[in-house]
Structures are given as structure tokens and as C-alpha cells.
Scaffold this active site. Structure first.
Site, PDB file in Angstrom:
ATOM      1  N   ASP A 231     -38.882   2.141  40.180  1.00  0.00           N
ATOM      2  CA  ASP A 231     -38.607   3.128  41.230  1.00  0.00           C
ATOM      3  C   ASP A 231     -37.260   2.811  41.882  1.00  0.00           C
ATOM      4  OD1 ASP A 231     -38.578   4.786  43.475  1.00  0.00           O
ATOM      5  OD2 ASP A 231     -40.687   4.480  43.937  1.00  0.00           O
TER       6      ASP A 231
ATOM      7  N   HIS B 275     -40.335   6.493  40.453  1.00  0.00           N
ATOM      8  CA  HIS B 275     -40.960   6.914  41.697  1.00  0.00           C
ATOM      9  C   HIS B 275     -42.142   7.854  41.461  1.00  0.00           C
ATOM     10  CE1 HIS B 275     -41.309   7.676  45.916  1.00  0.00           C
ATOM     11  NE2 HIS B 275     -41.142   8.962  45.754  1.00  0.00           N
TER      12      HIS B 275
ATOM     13  N   SER C 190     -45.094   8.355  48.808  1.00  0.00           N
ATOM     14  CA  SER C 190     -43.671   8.680  48.944  1.00  0.00           C
ATOM     15  C   SER C 190     -43.360   8.990  50.413  1.00  0.00           C
ATOM     16  CB  SER C 190     -43.338   9.851  48.005  1.00  0.00           C
ATOM     17  OG  SER C 190     -41.972  10.142  48.033  1.00  0.00           O
TER      18      SER C 190
END
Lengths: 371, 371
Positions: free
Chosen positions: A317, A350, A149
């Protein structure tokens, strides 16, 4: 001011006057980290883990802190990131409130928290301070840098700004730049915090704390961390039992999904410092490996040299969409690295790398086993 | 209390004591509407338009109100909804603040606005009151009912609860039920309004108005009405010129996309009543054509009988995703209607039907031309 530091934390001091990308210096600052496994004699088995916005350095249990870490299923003896083979280092990001210096830390000049007087933190600064930790630990060259991330952004900045620091790279649900949908979401999260009267220009305390703003920000975060597909199966239109509802509140929680968001928010709001949240959220918006290197995104990526790289993401995501991991793999390949793009069919959005180990562990473990 | 009523508005009074699905009755209430074109002698050319959450009944310019309407490009002489052929009626939803009775209207019993004393509004109530307008206008049977977004939900409820009211149906970016991602988004929008101290349990005025809450709600709305794909091309990472930035605010607007959200929010916050927003937002969460008919969603849809139907949507819609329009077409077909599912490759997300006329006009115009 609240800091939340796991008991196994160790620290590396930054040299006084550490320069910051957007101006200013850090007078006296430090980076929190933890390690697992042993560095071998050849010094070729160290892996650096760079985290998303909120995690601390406690990725996994250790002797010093047997509590499960945030990536417990991934990191440990015999696991995908196998600490029997690898010497693993995880750093807490500069600007965080989980041990590293940031807006919630005490300013040595005043003895009070920096709050908004802490210099602007950029992804590049997080990368530079992580590089300092690697060097201070005496690691000559990392076998791999793994970034998740926001940590995927940090990893790219690290590789671009510190050539030769790592032989390989795994980018997990990361991005080479922030795109407008994600910027819009994060901007709204920051606005929610800033609108809370208790935020008070960053000058809050435990009693007067921007709890509502943090709750809004976290709920919006959770909405974008997961996926509609997952929630359709998990929650559908299930209502809360009547004993979990407040009949006096005509707009109170009614659906399971609302209660799920509320529970997530409650766990978060008092466990992350609001100013630190604002700083780290904003640094993602600022990041573009192209702007960072004075060219296009593709040019920025092509400057990076690693032997092998893997960019992984999932099709559900919406915050760091799959094409951003494809862009990373394409860009690294254009620069001469052997880079693979691996799209995973995870329904969990995500956050999949934190929960969908059935897909992520073989992907990450397989890449590392092949090094 | 603010109401925002276009000058061409006409009204149909509801019979006193109009029953509401979730309990209570409306003592004295009315529904705002506008019309275009002429009803023919055979009474087979009337089209009813049901709107999304915020639009008024002014879908297009008319003699009484020459200002462009919210669907101006779609409705008019020679346009897709051709008012030379069709007699078009657009109603403002019950619960809105744009002419129909709702929380912002005066309660005849007290002479003051209802606010939260207005009975709960459901999609079914919006449908029943629209059906009343159709009957009061003397229309025997509609040629078509067109519902957009929330109006697509209302259209399904109308068709299920008032069999025979329409020969055909166009469902535009609608849904047969609310799913948890959309519920979560709307729940958060309502929370933002309710957290604003000026909301004050629904008891605000022009001076003490929940402007921040409405701004947050609208920004989150706009984020989910458009698409990441559109914004990548439209905004990318473009910054505001320095003269449009506030250098004093370390977290102020910096990117074009943030300024776009701010401009949208500013136009909205004082032009829609916050309590009405809460009511209409919540009624979407409650809706499931299955629950409405006491069965599954598929069973609810299969109860509906129209000769022909078209369900249109776009692949970038995250709020009413494409599979929801497919579900509508499948469900109507299972009930014996000739229903077509038409996915459009528009980049503009849920709002595409308001902007992407190159794709939507031929789809809607083609269906109507074939009736």
C-alpha cells in the site's frame, strides 16, 4: 446534480443546525445508511462500518436491495462479518453523493444544489454525523467500529470524540493522519478536476461536466490504489489487440494497463459527483488525530479507549502505507487498549481489502469471532 | 517553438537519411553534446554519459559554459567522474528540445517545426545517434558508458546494438524494460498534456501553450521521482504561512508539499517542449531490451558484453524500482560480464542520483577508479 442512491437506502435526519468543525452549520441534512442482521436484546451485537471515499452504504445485498454490495464477500450470513450474529450498520459519509447530504444535495434555502456553498467537511464531521446515526438507531454501545481507508480515519475521530461509543475497533488500511505523499496525490487529483474548464468553479451540469478532470483523478487514484507488484504479474508489457487500438492517435492506448485505467475511469466519472469528490478528498488531507485532539498523533491515539483493536494493512500500500497501521496499533496500545497490528503480504496495494478476501476475511472474521 | 540550448553546446550532424527504428528517416538532424577533459593518446579514457528524459548535455561547468551543470557534483576535476583522468562526453537525447533534433526542431522541408511530423523516437534511436557521436568524435572504444534513468535504457540499447563500443558500463537507476506501473504514470502524464486544449494536437505556440497540462505532468513526475519517506521528514504536515495562501480559493495550496510541487512545476513547464516531452516519455514505455533483441529481457541483457558493469539503484525508487537494477546486473552477469548490483539506502527515490552524492559519488567514483 447527480446523486446515486442505492434502493435499499434509509435515512436519519440530523438535528437542524448541526455544527461543523471548520465553521458553519448544516441547516437540514441527513445521513444515508443500511443495516443487516438483527440487534439483539442485550444490545451488544452492533457493528458500524465506515467507508472509504467513494462507496455508498450498500455494503452487501439485503432484502430491500438484493444487488451485491461493495463488501459483499465480507458481510453476510456466515461471512467474516457474520450477519447471523451481528447487527451491521453501514453509513454513507457526510459530503458524499450517495444518499447523505453533501455538495450535490439541494440546499433547502435555495432549492438548488449547494455545490461549493456546502460547508467545509472534515473527517471529524463525518464521524460526528455517524455517531448521530448510531444514537438515533438506539444503539447504546457498538460492539465494533470497522473503518476502511478514509473510514479508518473517521473511526479514529469517532472513538476520540465519542468516548465509550464502541467496545472494539478494526482499522483497515487506515491512517491516524495524512502524510505528504498522499496529500500530494490527492492535491493533484483535485487540481485535475479544477483545471477542467467544465468544472467551472463547481457549477457544472450533466451536459457540461468535468469528465476529463474526473477521468484523470480516477486514473491517478487507481494507480495509487493498486500496486506495481500486482501489475507486473497481471499486465506486464502486454499490448492491446490491434482492433482495440486507435491507429489515428499517435499517443492513444497501447498497453493493457492503459486500457485497464481507462475502463476504471469510465465506470467512475459519471457515478461520483465532482464537487463531492473534492470535498471528501480534501478532508483526508486535513486529518490528523493529533491536531484533532490538540496534541501529537501519538497523544491523539492514546486518548482513545477500546477494549480490543486490530489495525490491518498490506506492505504494497503506497497511499496508506503499512507503518500508518502500525502507528495506530502502537498508539492505541499506549492508551491502554489491547491493540494488534497485522501486516498482510497482499500484492494488491491499498485496495487489497476490497479484493484479497483470502487474507482479509480470516483477519477480520477471526477478530470478531473472538469478541 | 522553444528550444533551450546551453551556450557550451557543440553538435555532430547525423548522416542524411538516418534510419529510425519504427519507420521513417531523419532528413537532416544533429545531436548536441559537450565534453570535459582530454582524450589521451591511447584513446582509452573516454566516458559517455546518457541522460534521463529532461537534462541537456551540460552535465558540468566548462570553459565554454561556466554555469553549473545538472551533474556538477559528480563530474569535474577530482570528482567521482574525474575529468583530470577521463575524457567525458555527454549527449543530449535525440527527440529532446535541448539542442538535439526533435519535434521542436525546424523541419528543413517546411522551415517550420516538425511537431508531430517528427518520426517516432525509440530508445534504440537515441542509442544509435549517441553511437554516431562517439564514432564521429573518433573515439575507438569507450572506457565506460554511464546511463541514468532513461539513459540507463539507452545505454543497454547502445551496448546491445553496438558491440564493443564500451569496455564497461554503469547503469544508474535504469531499467531493462518499462513495467506497467511506470507505463501507467507516464501514460497519465501524456494524457494531462494532450487534454490541455492549448496542446491542440501539438500545434501550440508561446501564447497558446499547454501550461496546465505540463504542470500536471511535471507534478506527477516529481511525486514519482522522490519518495514518501523523504517527504515525511522534509514536509510532514507543515502548512504554508497565511501570506503564501490564497484565501479566496477553497482548494488552493495549503501544505508545504503542495507548494513544493507547484514550484517545481513552474520551473519546468516553459523550459521543456511539450511535444518533445510526449515523444521521450513514450519511448520509455516502448523499451524492452528483450523485445529489442527479439527474445526475453534476460536474453537481451545476456547479449551484451562488457568487461565490468555496475547497476546501482535505491530502495525508495518507485519509478525504476530496485529489482530492475538487480535484473540488469543478473542479466549482464549471465552474458559473461563481471556485473555488480549495488542497492543504496537512499531516502530520495528515483532522483537520488541527482541529490544524494554522499552515496552515489563513492559508488560511481569507486567503480571508475578500479578500471
Amino acid at each position: 446534480m447527480t446523486e446515486f442512491i442505492p434502493p435499499g437506502t434509509r435515512w436519519i435526519d440530523l438535528p437542524p443546525g448541526f455544527p461543523m468543525k471548520r465553521g458553519g452549520t448544516l441547516p437540514r441534512a441527513r445521513i444515508a445508511y443500511e443495516t443487516w442482521g438483527r440487534r439483539n436484546a442485550a444490545d451488544d451485537n452492533s457493528i458500524l462500518i465506515l467507508t472509504g471515499l467513494s462507496p455508498d452504504a450498500h455494503a452487501a445485498a439485503s432484502e430491500a436491495d438484493p444487488a451485491p454490495g461493495w463488501w459483499e464477500t465480507m458481510v453476510g450470513p456466515g461471512k467474516a462479518i457474520d450477519t447471523d450474529r451481528w447487527h451491521v450498520v453501514c453509513v454513507n459519509s457526510l459530503g458524499s453523493c450517495k444518499g447523505s447530504s453533501g455538495p450535490a444535495s439541494l440546499d433547502p434555502a435555495t432549492g438548488r444544489p449547494y455545490r461549493l456553498a456546502f460547508p467545509d467537511v472534515s473527517i471529524e464531521d463525518v464521524a460526528d454525523t455517524a455517531a448521530h446515526v448510531v444514537r438515533a438507531l438506539g444503539i447504546g454501545r457498538l460492539a465494533c467500529v470497522v473503518g476502511n481507508s478514509m473510514g479508518g480515519m473517521v473511526a479514529l475521530a469517532l472513538l476520540a470524540r465519542h468516548p465509550g461509543i464502541a467496545r472494539s475497533h478494526i482499522n483497515v488500511s487506515g491512517a491516524a493522519k495524512a502524510l505528504p505523499f498522499s496529500i500530494a496525490i490527492r492535491s493533484l487529483q483535485r487540481e485535475a478536476i479544477r483545471l477542467d474548464p467544465n468544472w467551472n468553479g463547481g457549477d457544472y451540469d450533466e451536459e457540461h461536466y468535468p469528465e476529463s478532470g474526473m477521468r484523470m483523478a480516477r486514473k491517478l487514484g487507481v494507480i495509487t490504489y493498486r500496486s506495481a507488484l500486482e501489475w507486473d504479474g497481471r499486465f506486464g508489457r502486454v499490448r492491446l489487440d490491434s482492433d482495440r487500438r486507435d491507429d489515428e492517435d499517435p499517443f492513444g492506448l497501447e498497453f493493457e494497463v492503459e486500457s485497464y485505467l481507462e475502463a476504471h475511469a469510465r465506470r467512475f466519472v459519471r457515478n461520483f459527483d465532482p464537487n463531492c469528490y473534492l470535498y471528501l478528498s480534501r478532508c483526508m488531507d486535513w486529518f490528523d488525530i493529533g491536531e484533532s485532539c490538540g496534541g501529537t498523533t501519538a497523544e491523539g491515539l492514546a486518548r482513545i479507549r477500546v477494549e480490543r483493536a486490530l489495525a490491518i494493512g498490506v506492505h504494497t500500500d503506497i497511499l496508506f502505507p503499512l507503518q500508518q497501521q502500525e502507528e495506530i496499533a502502537d498508539g492505541l496500545r499506549a492508551g491502554g487498549s489491547a491493540a494488534t497490528f497485522l501486516p498482510l503480504e497482499s500484492p494488491q496495494g491499498h485496495d487489497a481489502f476490497l479484493v484479497d478476501f483470502a487474507r482479509f476475511s480470516p483477519a477480520i472474521g477471526g477478530f470478531l469471532a473472538g469478541l
